[in-house]
Design a protein around this motif. Structure first.
Motif, PDB file in Angstrom:
ATOM      1  N   UNK A 280      78.371  22.697  47.161  1.00 15.49           N
ATOM      2  CA  UNK A 280      77.676  24.153  46.216  1.00 15.49           C
ATOM      3  C   UNK A 280      76.272  23.091  45.097  1.00 15.49           C
ATOM      4  N   UNK A 281      76.778  22.388  45.095  1.00 16.36           N
ATOM      5  CA  UNK A 281      75.931  21.149  44.425  1.00 16.36           C
ATOM      6  C   UNK A 281      74.592  20.880  45.060  1.00 16.36           C
ATOM      7  N   UNK A 282      74.770  20.578  46.203  1.00 16.71           N
ATOM      8  CA  UNK A 282      73.327  20.389  46.983  1.00 16.71           C
ATOM      9  C   UNK A 282      72.644  21.307  47.833  1.00 16.71           C
ATOM     10  N   UNK A 283      72.669  22.779  47.686  1.00 16.73           N
ATOM     11  CA  UNK A 283      73.127  24.300  47.903  1.00 16.73           C
ATOM     12  C   UNK A 283      71.282  24.171  46.862  1.00 16.73           C
ATOM     13  N   UNK A 284      72.430  24.373  45.513  1.00 14.91           N
ATOM     14  CA  UNK A 284      72.033  24.260  44.301  1.00 14.91           C
ATOM     15  C   UNK A 284      70.770  23.656  43.692  1.00 14.91           C
ATOM     16  N   UNK A 285      70.530  22.346  44.161  1.00 11.93           N
ATOM     17  CA  UNK A 285      69.134  21.419  44.100  1.00 11.93           C
ATOM     18  C   UNK A 285      68.145  22.004  45.138  1.00 11.93           C
ATOM     19  N   UNK A 286      68.442  22.098  46.384  1.00 15.20           N
ATOM     20  CA  UNK A 286      67.911  22.842  46.963  1.00 15.20           C
ATOM     21  C   UNK A 286      66.890  24.171  46.883  1.00 15.20           C
ATOM     22  N   UNK A 287      68.040  24.525  46.138  1.00 16.84           N
ATOM     23  CA  UNK A 287      67.189  26.151  45.514  1.00 16.84           C
ATOM     24  C   UNK A 287      66.555  26.478  43.968  1.00 16.84           C
ATOM     25  N   UNK A 288      66.694  25.183  43.529  1.00 15.67           N
ATOM     26  CA  UNK A 288      66.331  25.023  42.924  1.00 15.67           C
ATOM     27  C   UNK A 288      66.481  25.515  41.144  1.00 15.67           C
ATOM     28  N   UNK A 289      68.050  25.473  41.590  1.00 19.45           N
ATOM     29  CA  UNK A 289      68.342  25.973  40.225  1.00 19.45           C
ATOM     30  C   UNK A 289      68.595  24.670  39.073  1.00 19.45           C
ATOM     31  N   UNK A 290      68.884  23.027  39.616  1.00 18.66           N
ATOM     32  CA  UNK A 290      69.102  22.222  38.727  1.00 18.66           C
ATOM     33  C   UNK A 290      70.191  21.783  38.904  1.00 18.66           C
ATOM     34  N   UNK A 291      71.297  22.187  39.143  1.00 19.89           N
ATOM     35  CA  UNK A 291      72.463  22.299  39.331  1.00 19.89           C
ATOM     36  C   UNK A 291      73.006  20.457  39.698  1.00 19.89           C
ATOM     37  N   UNK A 292      73.876  19.935  39.296  1.00 22.44           N
ATOM     38  CA  UNK A 292      73.949  17.987  38.909  1.00 22.44           C
ATOM     39  C   UNK A 292      75.884  17.967  39.617  1.00 22.44           C
TER      40      UNK A 292
END
Length: 144
Positions: A132-144
């Protein structure tokens, strides 16, 4: 200059590893043979240099393996790979990030207990899970 004759070898399903090349070639109207086959066909093709897939056979030159190399080559061939070094690195970053996501799933394949495998995968896609974190980062949502 005409594009070389290309043959993309992969399983008969839509997974990003081959889709990134398929889509770029299709969008740029670059003809290629879309050779979708089973595992036995891929391994008997002689094109799996590293024993991994997809493979891109480039007539007159040889075979490319490894998703990142294929994506970069097709990006150059289609004009979709940026000439700006930073933007090119961002493209590479996205492909490498997707590879990391794939590796998370590949790691779960070693688990033979179905309940433990389901739990492992559920943890990966949980709100605080690594995938979830990695896909969020790739999607540009800034999840960390």
């Amino acid at each position: 200059m005409a594009a070389p004759q290309l043959k993309l070898i992969y399983l008969d399903h839509h997974y990003w590893r081959a889709e990134c090349a398929r889509l770029a070639l299709f969008m740029a109207n670059v003809p290629f043979e879309d050779a979708r086959m089973g595992y036995e066909g891929m391994y008997s093709s002689g094109a799996l240099t590293f024993g991994t897939f997809p493979a891109l056979v480039v007539a007159g030159k040889g075979v490319l393996n490894q998703t990142q190399a294929i994506a970069r080559y097709v990006g150059h061939l289609t004009g979709m790979y940026p000439s700006d070094p930073f933007l090119a690195a961002k493209c590479d970053e996205a492909i490498d990030g997707l590879t990391d996501v794939s590796d998370l799933i590949t790691d779960t394949m070693q688990e033979r207990d179905p309940k433990r495998k389901i739990a492992w995968r559920a943890a990966l896609v949980a709100p605080d899970g690594r995938m979830t974190m990695q896909l969020g980062i790739l999607n540009g949502c800034g999840c960390r």
